[in-house]
Design a protein around this motif. Sequence first.
Motif, PDB file in Angstrom:
ATOM      1  N   GLN A  29      16.922  -4.313   2.332  1.00  7.53           N
ATOM      2  CA  GLN A  29      16.406  -3.513   3.429  1.00  7.53           C
ATOM      3  C   GLN A  29      15.060  -4.173   4.411  1.00  7.53           C
ATOM      4  O   GLN A  29      14.224  -4.593   3.744  1.00  7.53           O
ATOM      5  CB  GLN A  29      16.061  -2.188   3.066  1.00  7.53           C
ATOM      6  N   ARG A  30      15.102  -3.953   5.497  1.00  8.55           N
ATOM      7  CA  ARG A  30      14.078  -4.583   6.315  1.00  8.55           C
ATOM      8  C   ARG A  30      13.074  -3.684   6.888  1.00  8.55           C
ATOM      9  O   ARG A  30      13.581  -2.523   7.058  1.00  8.55           O
ATOM     10  CB  ARG A  30      14.848  -5.233   7.805  1.00  8.55           C
ATOM     11  N   VAL A  31      11.950  -3.996   6.577  1.00  3.88           N
ATOM     12  CA  VAL A  31      10.788  -3.159   6.737  1.00  3.88           C
ATOM     13  C   VAL A  31      10.628  -3.163   8.310  1.00  3.88           C
ATOM     14  O   VAL A  31      10.562  -4.265   8.980  1.00  3.88           O
ATOM     15  CB  VAL A  31       9.487  -3.602   6.127  1.00  3.88           C
ATOM     16  N   ASP A  32      10.430  -1.928   9.328  1.00  6.65           N
ATOM     17  CA  ASP A  32      10.496  -1.738  10.481  1.00  6.65           C
ATOM     18  C   ASP A  32       9.020  -1.723  11.157  1.00  6.65           C
ATOM     19  O   ASP A  32       8.661  -2.152  12.147  1.00  6.65           O
ATOM     20  CB  ASP A  32      11.165  -0.526  11.048  1.00  6.65           C
ATOM     21  N   LEU A  33       7.893  -1.410  10.160  1.00  3.93           N
ATOM     22  CA  LEU A  33       6.724  -1.055  10.676  1.00  3.93           C
ATOM     23  C   LEU A  33       5.951  -0.936   9.463  1.00  3.93           C
ATOM     24  O   LEU A  33       5.953  -0.744   8.152  1.00  3.93           O
ATOM     25  CB  LEU A  33       6.563   0.571  11.181  1.00  3.93           C
ATOM     26  N   LEU A  34       4.641  -1.642   9.254  1.00  7.32           N
ATOM     27  CA  LEU A  34       3.567  -1.672   8.464  1.00  7.32           C
ATOM     28  C   LEU A  34       2.146  -0.714   8.941  1.00  7.32           C
ATOM     29  O   LEU A  34       1.733  -1.159   9.713  1.00  7.32           O
ATOM     30  CB  LEU A  34       3.059  -3.188   8.233  1.00  7.32           C
ATOM     31  N   LEU A  35       1.838  -0.041   8.067  1.00  4.85           N
ATOM     32  CA  LEU A  35       0.849   0.631   8.490  1.00  4.85           C
ATOM     33  C   LEU A  35      -0.474   0.659   7.468  1.00  4.85           C
ATOM     34  O   LEU A  35       0.013   0.459   6.123  1.00  4.85           O
ATOM     35  CB  LEU A  35       0.837   2.322   8.207  1.00  4.85           C
ATOM     36  N   CYS A  36      -1.649   0.072   7.924  1.00  5.25           N
ATOM     37  CA  CYS A  36      -2.877  -0.340   7.022  1.00  5.25           C
ATOM     38  C   CYS A  36      -3.775   0.920   7.234  1.00  5.25           C
ATOM     39  O   CYS A  36      -4.286   1.074   8.433  1.00  5.25           O
ATOM     40  CB  CYS A  36      -3.185  -1.720   7.340  1.00  5.25           C
ATOM     41  N   CYS A  37      -4.401   1.272   5.792  1.00  4.89           N
ATOM     42  CA  CYS A  37      -5.284   2.368   6.066  1.00  4.89           C
ATOM     43  C   CYS A  37      -6.783   1.648   5.821  1.00  4.89           C
ATOM     44  O   CYS A  37      -7.646   2.648   5.327  1.00  4.89           O
ATOM     45  CB  CYS A  37      -5.022   3.373   4.820  1.00  4.89           C
ATOM     46  N   GLY A  38      -7.129   1.006   6.753  1.00  3.95           N
ATOM     47  CA  GLY A  38      -8.548   0.486   6.748  1.00  3.95           C
ATOM     48  C   GLY A  38      -8.727  -0.650   6.051  1.00  3.95           C
ATOM     49  O   GLY A  38      -8.123  -1.158   5.221  1.00  3.95           O
ATOM     50  N   ASP A  39     -10.277  -1.203   6.036  1.00  8.69           N
ATOM     51  CA  ASP A  39     -10.803  -2.448   5.643  1.00  8.69           C
ATOM     52  C   ASP A  39      -9.707  -3.590   5.710  1.00  8.69           C
ATOM     53  O   ASP A  39      -9.346  -4.316   5.061  1.00  8.69           O
ATOM     54  CB  ASP A  39     -10.863  -2.176   4.147  1.00  8.69           C
ATOM     55  N   PHE A  40      -9.218  -3.470   7.033  1.00  9.13           N
ATOM     56  CA  PHE A  40      -8.277  -4.730   7.831  1.00  9.13           C
ATOM     57  C   PHE A  40      -9.017  -5.964   7.511  1.00  9.13           C
ATOM     58  O   PHE A  40      -8.285  -6.936   7.516  1.00  9.13           O
ATOM     59  CB  PHE A  40      -7.923  -4.218   8.986  1.00  9.13           C
ATOM     60  N   GLN A  41     -10.298  -6.001   8.072  1.00  9.28           N
ATOM     61  CA  GLN A  41     -11.111  -7.128   8.285  1.00  9.28           C
ATOM     62  C   GLN A  41     -10.512  -7.994   9.416  1.00  9.28           C
ATOM     63  O   GLN A  41      -9.922  -9.414   8.743  1.00  9.28           O
ATOM     64  CB  GLN A  41     -11.049  -7.648   6.708  1.00  9.28           C
ATOM     65  N   ALA A  42     -10.381  -7.625  10.410  1.00  9.43           N
ATOM     66  CA  ALA A  42     -10.023  -8.548  11.467  1.00  9.43           C
ATOM     67  C   ALA A  42     -11.052  -9.542  11.982  1.00  9.43           C
ATOM     68  O   ALA A  42     -11.637  -9.453  13.017  1.00  9.43           O
ATOM     69  CB  ALA A  42      -9.624  -7.645  12.819  1.00  9.43           C
ATOM     70  N   VAL A  43     -11.239 -10.399  10.983  1.00  8.88           N
ATOM     71  CA  VAL A  43     -12.238 -11.380  11.398  1.00  8.88           C
ATOM     72  C   VAL A  43     -11.706 -12.616  12.097  1.00  8.88           C
ATOM     73  O   VAL A  43     -10.972 -13.410  11.407  1.00  8.88           O
ATOM     74  CB  VAL A  43     -12.814 -12.002   9.717  1.00  8.88           C
TER      75      VAL A  43
END
Length: 211
Positions: A29-43
């Motif tokens: 099965q292919r994942v259509d969407l990933l949700l990240c609940c914080g501490d993403f660290q877009a550095v």
Amino acid sequence: MLIAVEGCCHGELDNIYASLQDAERQTGQRVDLLLCCGDFQAVRNQADLSTMACPDKYKSMRTFYKYYKGEKKAPVLTIFIGGNHEASNHMWELPYGGWVAPNIYYLGFGGVVTVNGVRIGGLSGIFNHRHYHLGHSEMPPFTSGSQRSIYHVREFDVFQLKQLSRPVDVFLSHDWPSRIAHHGDTNALIRRKPFLKDEIYNETLAAHKQV
């Protein structure tokens, strides 16, 4: 639509996407969407790294910068909120959210998007009573105090979300929901982390103690 949910990301995008691809191969099965609940660290760079208010063990470039620079592209649409381990200057640039890299979207201090008919809302940061009723006054150059206060939830952001006229299907937060410790094996949790016992039973348990 198949949605994957990630807890604290801590900049480990390469590992997270590799895990998703392994799961896809195993399930077919292919994942259509990933949700990240914080501490993403877009550095993005060393300047971003220097504005992170967190223990030194988390102050590492990790792999987000590859996606920001275009060396890699997220294989699945990724939507995230901020936590308390973020690059303060980067998140400060996008209070209302926006694209941080191709296929990677930040919801801002508080926001809502719709993906294939699914309404997804989110509130970034963690609760701190000292700053909840204040506005967003932080700006560069950040002090050690403002690096932290910038990721504290504000009443104004909550108020804006309360104006939604239609309900959301999914809501993201970095703080734990109230009484979360009672929705599982509470005794096992206390055995592993006895220092949480008083907070669990007086209902003051929060996801983070860094204020």
